[in-house]
Design a protein around this motif. Structure first.
Motif, short mmCIF file in Angstrom:
data_model
loop_
_atom_site.label_atom_id
_atom_site.label_comp_id
_atom_site.label_asym_id
_atom_site.label_seq_id
_atom_site.Cartn_x
_atom_site.Cartn_y
_atom_site.Cartn_z
N TYR A 122 0.83 -1.22 0.00
CA TYR A 122 0.00 0.00 0.00
C TYR A 122 0.86 1.26 0.00
O TYR A 122 0.44 2.32 -0.48
CB TYR A 122 -0.97 -0.02 1.19
N GLN A 123 2.11 1.16 0.52
CA GLN A 123 3.02 2.30 0.45
C GLN A 123 3.51 2.52 -0.98
O GLN A 123 3.66 3.66 -1.44
CB GLN A 123 4.20 2.09 1.39
N GLN A 124 3.75 1.42 -1.70
CA GLN A 124 4.21 1.53 -3.08
C GLN A 124 3.12 2.13 -3.97
O GLN A 124 3.39 2.98 -4.83
CB GLN A 124 4.63 0.14 -3.60
N SER A 125 1.87 1.67 -3.79
CA SER A 125 0.78 2.19 -4.63
C SER A 125 0.40 3.62 -4.28
O SER A 125 -0.30 4.29 -5.05
CB SER A 125 -0.45 1.28 -4.51
N SER A 126 0.88 4.11 -3.14
CA SER A 126 0.57 5.49 -2.75
C SER A 126 1.56 6.49 -3.36
O SER A 126 1.34 7.70 -3.28
CB SER A 126 0.60 5.63 -1.22
#
Length: 305
Positions: free
Chosen positions: A238-242
């Motif tokens: 979820y950090q990468q997609s943010s």
């Protein structure tokens, strides 16, 4: 020779003790009967003359012979019955021993057959496992060779991109056209490096928390692919997609990060490799695979390049 041998003997033949006892018993019985009869009568009564029929010695001998013969026959029959019973008991005992022996032999053969069957099954299983292990080893060797080749090509491509970028800067550092060309080449080379790295891992295992070199989870693979191109990404999906900018699924470019779920709460990520396909560490059953977007359509995508 005695001088009296020719003179015939006038001595009466001796009677056997059994015959003398028999006659004495008969006579005694008769006399006892007469005495009892006399004593029982009244004293004043006149003497009674009674004729008693005495059994003859001939009839007594016949009866005795019959009794002896019957007893002998009974004894013989009893002995015969006992002999038959003994033979039957011996036959039953022999039959029981033979049956027990036959059962033991049958059990032994059955156990031997079971053991042989178990041995054959074990050998067949071992052969199957050996063949599967050899096939898996060959596939792994081929996959490693393919990955090594892709990584070598990736290193060559990255070196060429860095060389071209440095050459453009030295030739015309003040030209905006040159700067734009350099930027395009770097971006193109970076995306190619990311895609090449991701494809080189196809066939690796999926392991939760895996970060390589031969096992990955989804975000571990994306992080490593970008690291191969010199770009640092967070570890969690979820950090990468943010990060980066959101792009439409109809306007994807190789190297874009696909995500499943919401952008700030994604639970799965993968790398778009072009041609309507992506590479991702899916699950423990499939491992790292290259799939069409139609196989599992993502929720969205972000561009980090």
């Amino acid at each position: 020779m005695s001088h009296t041998a020719h003179i015939p003997s006038h001595r009466k033949p001796r009677r056997s003790a059994s015959k003398l006892a028999l006659r004495a018993g008969v006579a005694g019985g008769v006399l006892s009967t007469i005495a009892v009869a006399g004593a029982a009568g009244p004293a004043s009564a006149e003497p009674v003359t009674e004729t008693i029929e005495m059994p003859t010695l001939g009839s007594l001998g016949t009866d005795l012979s019959s009794a002896v013969a019957a007893s002998a026959e009974a004894s013989q029959q009893e002995a015969l019955d006992q002999s038959l019973e003994a033979q039957e008991a011996a036959a039953l005992q022999t039959a029981a021993k033979e049956a027990k022996k036959a059962k033991a032999e049958a059990d032994r053969k059955a156990e031997a057959e079971r053991a042989e069957k178990a041995r054959q099954e074990a050998e067949a299983k071992a052969e199957r496992e050996r063949a599967e292990a050899e096939a898996e080893a060959r596939a792994e060797a081929q996959a490693r060779a393919s990955r090594d080749s892709a990584r070598t090509q990736l290193s060559t491509t990255s070196a060429s991109s860095d060389s071209g970028s440095g050459s453009g800067s030295s030739n015309d550092s003040g030209s905006s056209a040159g700067s734009s060309s350099e930027s395009t080449q770097v971006s193109s080379g970076t995306a190619a490096s990311i895609v090449a790295f991701a494809r080189a891992q196809v066939g690796d295992a999926y392991v939760t928390g895996g970060t390589g070199p031969n096992s990955w989870d989804c975000s571990g693979l994306v992080q490593a692919a970008y690291a191969a191109a010199g770009i640092d990404l967070p570890r969690i999906s979820y950090q990468q997609s943010s990060m980066g900018t959101s792009v439409s699924l109809s306007n994807l470019q190789p190297g874009d990060v696909l995500y499943w779920g919401s952008r700030s709460g994604s639970y799965h990520v993968a790398i778009y490799v072009g041609g309507g396909k992506y590479v991702g560490a899916q699950n423990s059953s499939t491992g790292v695979v290259e799939r069409s977007l139609d196989w599992d359509p993502p929720s969205g995508a972000v561009r980090l390049l």
